[in-house]
Design an enzyme around this catalytic site. Sequence first.
Site, PDB file in Angstrom:
ATOM      1  N   ASP A  67      -8.861 -17.019  -6.142  1.00 12.51           N
ATOM      2  CA  ASP A  67      -8.255 -15.927  -5.372  1.00 12.51           C
ATOM      3  C   ASP A  67      -7.985 -16.328  -3.922  1.00 12.51           C
ATOM      4  O   ASP A  67      -8.426 -17.378  -3.457  1.00 12.51           O
ATOM      5  CB  ASP A  67      -9.141 -14.677  -5.435  1.00 12.51           C
ATOM      6  CG  ASP A  67     -10.618 -14.990  -5.181  1.00 12.51           C
ATOM      7  OD1 ASP A  67     -10.926 -16.064  -4.649  1.00 12.51           O
ATOM      8  OD2 ASP A  67     -11.460 -14.140  -5.514  1.00 12.51           O
ATOM      9  N   ASN A 136     -20.806  -5.451  -7.090  1.00 13.60           N
ATOM     10  CA  ASN A 136     -20.276  -4.409  -7.980  1.00 13.60           C
ATOM     11  C   ASN A 136     -19.825  -4.990  -9.320  1.00 13.60           C
ATOM     12  O   ASN A 136     -19.152  -4.318 -10.095  1.00 13.60           O
ATOM     13  CB  ASN A 136     -19.112  -3.668  -7.307  1.00 13.60           C
ATOM     14  CG  ASN A 136     -17.941  -4.602  -6.982  1.00 13.60           C
ATOM     15  OD1 ASN A 136     -17.969  -5.782  -7.309  1.00 13.60           O
ATOM     16  ND2 ASN A 136     -16.917  -4.066  -6.333  1.00 13.60           N
ATOM     17  N   HIS A 138     -17.809  -7.598  -9.718  1.00 14.36           N
ATOM     18  CA  HIS A 138     -16.467  -8.204  -9.774  1.00 14.36           C
ATOM     19  C   HIS A 138     -16.555  -9.709 -10.006  1.00 14.36           C
ATOM     20  O   HIS A 138     -17.550 -10.354  -9.679  1.00 14.36           O
ATOM     21  CB  HIS A 138     -15.629  -7.850  -8.539  1.00 14.36           C
ATOM     22  CG  HIS A 138     -16.006  -8.542  -7.275  1.00 14.36           C
ATOM     23  ND1 HIS A 138     -15.713  -8.031  -6.031  1.00 14.36           N
ATOM     24  CD2 HIS A 138     -16.646  -9.716  -7.026  1.00 14.36           C
ATOM     25  CE1 HIS A 138     -16.147  -8.862  -5.109  1.00 14.36           C
ATOM     26  NE2 HIS A 138     -16.717  -9.887  -5.679  1.00 14.36           N
ATOM     27  N   GLU A 143     -11.846  -6.104  -9.426  1.00 12.61           N
ATOM     28  CA  GLU A 143     -12.794  -5.053  -9.081  1.00 12.61           C
ATOM     29  C   GLU A 143     -13.019  -4.114 -10.276  1.00 12.61           C
ATOM     30  O   GLU A 143     -12.192  -4.087 -11.194  1.00 12.61           O
ATOM     31  CB  GLU A 143     -12.228  -4.229  -7.904  1.00 12.61           C
ATOM     32  CG  GLU A 143     -11.921  -5.057  -6.659  1.00 12.61           C
ATOM     33  CD  GLU A 143     -13.170  -5.439  -5.853  1.00 12.61           C
ATOM     34  OE1 GLU A 143     -14.290  -5.352  -6.386  1.00 12.61           O
ATOM     35  OE2 GLU A 143     -13.006  -5.819  -4.686  1.00 12.61           O
TER      36      GLU A 143
HETATM   37  P1  PGA Z   1     -20.873 -14.222  -2.577  1.00  6.96           P
HETATM   38  O1  PGA Z   1     -19.632 -13.565  -3.298  1.00  6.96           O
HETATM   39  O2  PGA Z   1     -21.090 -15.543  -3.242  1.00  6.96           O
HETATM   40  O3  PGA Z   1     -20.452 -14.371  -1.161  1.00  6.96           O
HETATM   41  O4  PGA Z   1     -22.027 -13.300  -2.774  1.00  6.96           O
HETATM   42  C1  PGA Z   1     -19.573 -13.571  -4.681  1.00  6.96           C
HETATM   43  C2  PGA Z   1     -18.362 -12.779  -5.116  1.00  6.96           C
HETATM   44  O5  PGA Z   1     -18.060 -11.770  -4.456  1.00  6.96           O
HETATM   45  O6  PGA Z   1     -17.729 -13.156  -6.094  1.00  6.96           O
END
Ligand code: PGA
Length: 244
Positions: A67, A136, A138, A143
């Site tokens: 992404d 959450n 994702h 999302e």
């Molecule tokens: P993080 O993000 O490794 O910064 O916790 C993970 C994600 O949101 O996919």
Amino acid sequence: MRIIRTVDYQDMSRKAANVISAQVILKPTSVLGLATGTTPIGTYKQLAAWCAKGDVDFSQVSTYNLDEYRGLSHEDVQSYHYFMRTNFFDHININLANTHVPDGSNPDAEAACRDYDRIVAEAGYPDLQLLGIGRNGHIGFNEPGPYFSKGTHMVNLTESTIKANSRLFDSEDQVPRQAYTMGVQTIMYARSILVVANGEEKADAVYRMCYGPVDPQCPASILQLHTNCTVIADEAALSKCPRD
Ligand code: PGA
């Protein structure tokens, strides 16, 4: 789904790096799907150290990131292009021309997403896809929502993701509100998937990913249906999961 419990973040990072390194040793021309976020940084550091020692060779590897924020140039320090260069690509012997991240600088969302889907398909989809997981549930920027997404698409980030990601910006206002992300279907096309997670704040999401119903309200839960998915997580992230 294979779950590997590690004592801490460092142990998680080393084990994840071992899996990626084995993939590249077994198939030097591997296509890797890569992720940004704080979780995989230790994995990238370990791989860079092994690469410097000559233990793993990325010269024939190609990579496709999940992404990118929409509206940021490739040089923007908050962009995922920049993140990948500074946290990984600049420290390994990869050919930068073989690294790919969705083009957040293209304001034409339809063209940017279509082009990305085309190059990922032409590459034959990742041999191994590395994933983090959001609080959450994702994966990428897919999302929670009423259905699982398919190909690369533009998303409006949820308030919880904006808040979580604001720690990396000067203020919450500066977090872009939109992103381009590979879809869940594309992620599922990878021949193997490796999820890394650490810390108590991921415990709910990790439980739902591994043991909850397969439900687009927790996009990571679809990984239960993948035939070759490994989760490497520390004790804190697995604290809500049964020990067996
Ligand atoms: P993080 O993000 O490794 O910064 O916790 C993970 C994600 O949101 O996919």
